[in-house]
Design an enzyme around this catalytic site. Structure first.
Site, short mmCIF file in Angstrom:
data_model
loop_
_atom_site.label_atom_id
_atom_site.label_comp_id
_atom_site.label_asym_id
_atom_site.label_seq_id
_atom_site.Cartn_x
_atom_site.Cartn_y
_atom_site.Cartn_z
N ASP A 432 -17.14 -88.03 38.42
CA ASP A 432 -16.93 -88.48 37.05
C ASP A 432 -18.26 -88.97 36.49
O ASP A 432 -19.32 -88.81 37.11
CB ASP A 432 -15.86 -89.57 37.02
CG ASP A 432 -15.10 -89.62 35.71
OD1 ASP A 432 -15.74 -89.48 34.65
OD2 ASP A 432 -13.86 -89.80 35.72
N ASP A 546 -15.15 -83.20 28.96
CA ASP A 546 -14.27 -84.31 28.60
C ASP A 546 -14.68 -84.86 27.23
O ASP A 546 -15.72 -84.49 26.69
CB ASP A 546 -14.38 -85.39 29.68
CG ASP A 546 -13.30 -86.46 29.58
OD1 ASP A 546 -12.29 -86.22 28.89
OD2 ASP A 546 -13.47 -87.52 30.20
N GLU A 549 -12.63 -84.04 21.81
CA GLU A 549 -11.71 -83.87 20.67
C GLU A 549 -12.46 -83.67 19.32
O GLU A 549 -11.84 -83.03 18.45
CB GLU A 549 -10.76 -85.07 20.58
CG GLU A 549 -9.76 -85.17 21.70
CD GLU A 549 -10.38 -85.51 23.04
OE1 GLU A 549 -9.90 -85.00 24.06
OE2 GLU A 549 -11.38 -86.26 23.06
N ARG A 616 -10.54 -81.04 28.27
CA ARG A 616 -9.47 -81.94 27.84
C ARG A 616 -8.88 -81.49 26.52
O ARG A 616 -7.67 -81.43 26.36
CB ARG A 616 -9.99 -83.38 27.73
CG ARG A 616 -8.86 -84.39 27.53
CD ARG A 616 -9.30 -85.81 27.71
NE ARG A 616 -10.06 -86.31 26.57
CZ ARG A 616 -10.51 -87.57 26.47
NH1 ARG A 616 -10.29 -88.43 27.46
NH2 ARG A 616 -11.19 -87.95 25.41
N ASP A 632 -5.55 -88.79 30.85
CA ASP A 632 -5.59 -90.05 31.60
C ASP A 632 -4.19 -90.64 31.75
O ASP A 632 -3.82 -91.62 31.08
CB ASP A 632 -6.51 -91.05 30.90
CG ASP A 632 -7.96 -90.60 30.93
OD1 ASP A 632 -8.31 -89.79 31.79
OD2 ASP A 632 -8.74 -91.06 30.08
N HIS A 689 -7.11 -87.21 40.86
CA HIS A 689 -8.19 -87.91 40.14
C HIS A 689 -7.73 -89.32 39.87
O HIS A 689 -6.69 -89.53 39.24
CB HIS A 689 -8.49 -87.18 38.82
CG HIS A 689 -9.51 -87.89 37.96
ND1 HIS A 689 -9.37 -87.97 36.60
CD2 HIS A 689 -10.66 -88.53 38.28
CE1 HIS A 689 -10.40 -88.63 36.10
NE2 HIS A 689 -11.20 -88.98 37.10
#
Length: 912
Positions: A432, A546, A549, A616, A632, A689
């Site tokens: 990560d 990640d 958006e 994502r 998440d 994860h």
């Protein structure tokens, strides 16, 4: 709700398979000047003293009119079965407050609650004054209570609300074109008075409907879609047109089922407000991602917002991706799909009529209707438009492990060694954001992750792979000349600008950041250059993108948001968030797709192999470039259950899908982690994860580790089946993880099942989703179902499920290729292949196997593969006996050499 006007033969155009159409009648309505004001104020639906003062003559006339209106409302639909049911006569229900029986009031009270379409969707408490200012009906559903957000609207369109009429209808090479006109403006600004309708018979099973502004170009989603060159010759659909009010009715030719009927509510087409409503032929609606919900959507006044958003999964809110596509199951087992190709913020409203409303704040109305007729065919037809998913590399289907908070490469490396020590299968290790230097892309912490390159080399020497995270936000606060990604990006002009033309500065993990504009090809080249430079240091094998958006911790930018129409649209859908600047107003929800496209392209050039990208944020056609994980989640049993929403992403064309096994946030329990690993072993994409200081699989008791190891080894043994399913997804648009209704569309009991699922057509998975139980209840549609040594009955069955077991069953008639498993797929792939046969009563079975080197790009397209079809026929199996079986095997060999041995397994015992 009844149509605005009773349709007559003069007002309806019919088009059959031949595409013939009557000449449009001349429209008698007088068109108002272009500068006409908004809707004129009409009589309020309430009693008045002046009405009481009217004479006896007017009273008699009113009574006669009322009787005639009630008779009209109660009249059958006649030759127009697409109309909604006429409202029941009589007074409103006791809980309804109605206006006095004026003409408008009676028309309003006659609209059934389920057919009321919201005239005031803005998130305010609607009063009678606000509603009637829009010339709409106001009926307070629950006296004394405020209107709830999602429920029967108090303010709704009357049957005679003005909308477009069809001015002309003409033949084209692909179907029809027409102008739609209106003489009265609506209450939304910049109303478009003349719009163009194009109806395109693209294929026999696909109809496209485009509604555009002929006088002004509007934003259209920049993804590649097929362009039909000739009109469908034998369509599965029939199209009808209502002239005034304008309406489009699409029917299934074989059954007469009305797939869509837009006459149920007015059409809106303003600069920043477009709305189209249609009846639905079913209450069974699926898709419409990304939302955390049951697989079958609730249609009881359910508003689903579409706007990519960084928020932990929660119910009734828009999440990371946008997918305005739904699948509907009709009575009798047929299925259809509808796709609105639009990337602007939107609300999709499901109501119990049943009906659906599409409400968006930009772009055009570009609608595809897919006729199936079975659910699998619907998905194939949808993917013919947006693109079938890419074939993943073989190692992508192994077990992945990650944590936010390893804190060093040595700790990460030790985790890998521990997994090897306990013999727990693992193909991929991830890091990560903590591997980066101050959370900056294309860097690594020089102290804590100094041994990262050596760790990756060790992974490769053991047949394992390495994946790293990247966020799109590029740190902007370094001294010039000290951070090449930002300096070079500024020089090449690849960052998103604000409304003043300056680089837009937001805030993400590294602090103040700039955002690459992935709609630019120059940005793609810049992205590749940075990835190549970092790959020279750390030999990563895949990318995890990640926060795309894109996520921004500021409200807009460092400068805030400008005050203009784009920042303050007349209608704001649902739980919208983020700054909407200029082009970003249209492009926001496309950001993750465009970054995935750039990442996939870069990996192909850097590695020369199939790319592996997990994103994502997603949008239609995402499967061409990446997989997805569900974000998440939390270590809760509810999250374990809702992870089966991966079924939705399989019908959205993203089969490489999974959730964070054991949960990302919070502390998992041993029981939960075992059950989640058993379920996760059957996610198409399988990754554990977790967050800082949480537990990984090796941290639990020996018995728990053994249970998780066995679940993962079971997955690895089934790798040949899973890999073959991905081949069919890539080649033909099939689903991998499959809802039961896809295989049993005539069994309505399967329509709401989302606690079980299939791999392909034959492997049924029934996981435990609740704490403290040693059994699970599963539904077995009509067929023979085998577990290892017993046959299960049809119907609902209670299955024993101790903590070390997940129930897996084989459907009759299947030949399943398997392989002796090992701790990596690289080692497993060299083991002998086996075949498991689940025979029908007639002793038959069939199956197939796709096999290649697992990493070369486009092996099918370049004939570098082997494809083998298995048939078992006329084998009699006495009850209680196990015998060897004979195969008729069709082998298609390409240039690639097939080297594994086959061991023909015995068939399964069918005794109880």
């Amino acid at each position: 709700m009844v149509s605005y006007k009773l349709l007559t033969p003069e007002d309806v155009y019919f088009s059959g398979g031949s595409g013939s159409v009557e000449e449009p009648l001349e429209e008698p309505v007088e068109e108002k000047p272009a500068n006409s004001p908004l809707l004129e104020k009409k009589t309020v639906c309430s009693a008045s003293t002046s009405f009481i003062a009217l004479g006896a003559f007017l009273l008699v006339v009113c009574v006669v009119w009322v009787i005639g209106t009630v008779f009209w409302l109660r009249s059958p639909s006649g030759q127009f079965p697409h109309r909604p049911p006429s409202p029941a006569s009589g007074s409103a229900s006791a809980s309804t407050v109605v206006s006095a029986p004026s003409r408008e009031g009676l028309a309003c009270s006659g609209v059934p609650e389920n057919w009321r379409f919201d005239c005031y969707p803005e998130k305010v408490v609607v009063t009678r004054e606000l509603c009637e200012a829009r010339n709409c009906c106001f009926i307070q559903v629950s006296s004394g209570k405020k209107p709830i957000k999602d429920g029967v609207p108090w303010c709704f369109y009357p049957p005679n609300f003005p909308t477009y009429w069809l001015d002309a209808l003409n033949d084209t090479d692909l179907g029809f074109t027409a102008q739609l006109k209106k003489s009265e403006k609506t209450y939304y600004p910049k109303d478009v008075e003349t719009i163009q309708l194009d109806v395109l018979y693209e294929t026999d099973s696909r109809l496209r409907v485009k509604i555009t502004d002929p006088s002004y170009p509007r934003f259209e989603v920049p993804i590649s879609v097929p362009n039909a060159t000739q009109k469908a010759s034998s369509p599965l659909y029939t199209v009808e047109f209502s002239k005034k009010p304008f309406g489009l009715i699409v029917k299934r030719t074989s059954t007469g089922t009305v797939i869509i009927n837009t006459t149920v509510a007015p059409v809106f087409y303003a600069d920043q407000f477009l709305q189209l409503s249609t009846s639905l032929p079913t209450r069974y609606v699926y898709g419409l991602g990304e939302h955390r919900s049951t697989f079958l959507h609730d249609i009881e006044w359910n508003t689903l917002t579409m706007w990519a958003r960084d928020v932990a999964p929660m119910e009734k809110t828009n999440l990371y991706g946008v997918h305005p596509f739904y699948l509907g199951m009709e009575q009798g087992g047929s299925a259809h799909g509808v796709f609105l190709l639009n990337s602007n913020a939107m609300d999709v409203v499901l109501q119990p009529a049943p009906a659906i409303t599409w409400r968006t704040i930009g772009g055009i109305l570009d609608i595809y209707i897919f006729l199936g007729p079975d659910p699998s065919s619907v998905i194939q037809q949808y993917l013919q438009v947006v693109g079938s998913p890419a074939m993943p590399p073989y190692w992508a289907l192994g077990y992945h492990l990650c944590r936010w908070g390893y804190n060093s490469s040595d700790n990460t490396w030790e985790m890998v060694r521990t997994m090897r020590k306990y013999g727990i299968p693992q193909d991929v290790q991830w890091n990560d954001i903590d591997y980066m230097d101050r959370s900056m892309d294309f860097t690594m912490d020089p102290q804590n992750f100094a041994t990262l390159p050596e760790m990756v080399k060790d992974l490769h020497s053991h047949g394992q792979k390495y994946v790293m995270i990247l966020d799109p936000g590029i740190s902007s606060t370094q001294q010039p000349g000290t951070y090449w990604p930002y300096d070079d990006g500024l020089k090449r002009g690849i960052f998103i600008n604000d409304s003043s033309g300056q680089t837009l500065i937001g805030k993400v993990w590294p602090g103040l950041t700039a955002f690459p504009d992935f709609s630019s090809q120059e940005t793609h080249r810049w992205w590749y250059d940075n990835l190549q430079r970092f790959h020279d240091k750390v030999q990563f094998d895949g990318l995890w993108i990640d926060m795309n958006e894109p996520s921004n911790f500021l409200d807009g930018s460092l400068k805030g948001c400008p005050s203009n129409d784009l920042e303050n649209p007349p209608y704001t859908p649902g739980k919208n968030s983020g700054c909407k600047t200029s082009v970003h107003y249209n492009m926001h929800s496309l950001y993750g797709l465009l970054e995935a496209k750039a990442s996939s392209s870069a990996l192909k050039m850097i590695l020369g192999k199939r790319p592996f990208v997990i994103s994502r944020s997603t949008f239609p056609s995402q499967g061409l470039y990446s997989g997805h994980w569900l974000g998440d989640n939390r270590s809760q049993w509810t999250d374990l259950y809702t992870s089966i929403s991966m079924l939705t992403f399989n019908i959205l064309g993203i089969p490489l899908i999974g959730a964070d096994i054991c949960g990302f946030g919070g502390t998992t329990t041993e029981e939960m982690c075992v059950r989640w690993t058993q379920l996760g072993a059957f996610y198409p994409f399988t990754r554990n994860h977790n967050s800082i200081n949480e537990k990984d699989p090796s941290a639990f008791s020996p018995s728990a580790r053994t249970a998780m190891q066995e679940a993962l080894l079971l997955r690895y043994s089934l790798f040949p089946l899973l890999y073959t399913l991905f081949h069919h997804a890539h080649l033909e648009g099939h689903t991998v993880a499959r809802p039961l209704l896809f295989e049993f569309p005539n069994d309505e009991k399967t329509y709401s099942i989302d606690r079980q699922f299939l791999w392909g057509r034959s492997l049924l998975v029934t996981p435990v989703l609740d704490p403290g139980v040693s059994y699970v209840v599963g539904y077995f549609p009509k067929a023979l179902w085998y577990d290892f040594f017993t046959v299960s009955s049809n119907g609902t069955v209670k299955l024993q499920a101790p903590l070390d077991k997940i129930n897996v069953h084989l459907r009759e008639g299947a030949v399943i290729p398997t392989q002796r498993p090992n701790t990596t797929l690289w080692v497993s792939s060299g083991q002998p292949l086996h075949l498991i046969c689940s025979l029908t009563d007639e002793g038959t079975a069939a199956g197939d196997l796709f096999w290649d080197d697992g990493e070369t790009i486009d092996t099918y397209e370049t004939d570098q593969y082997a494809y083998i079809v298995f048939h078992v026929a006329k084998v009699i199996v006495p009850q209680g006996f196990v015998i060897d079986v004979w195969f008729n095997t069709e082998i298609i060999l390409s240039q690639w050499s097939f080297s594994s041995d086959f061991v023909y397994s015995s068939s399964l015992d069918r005794s109880l």
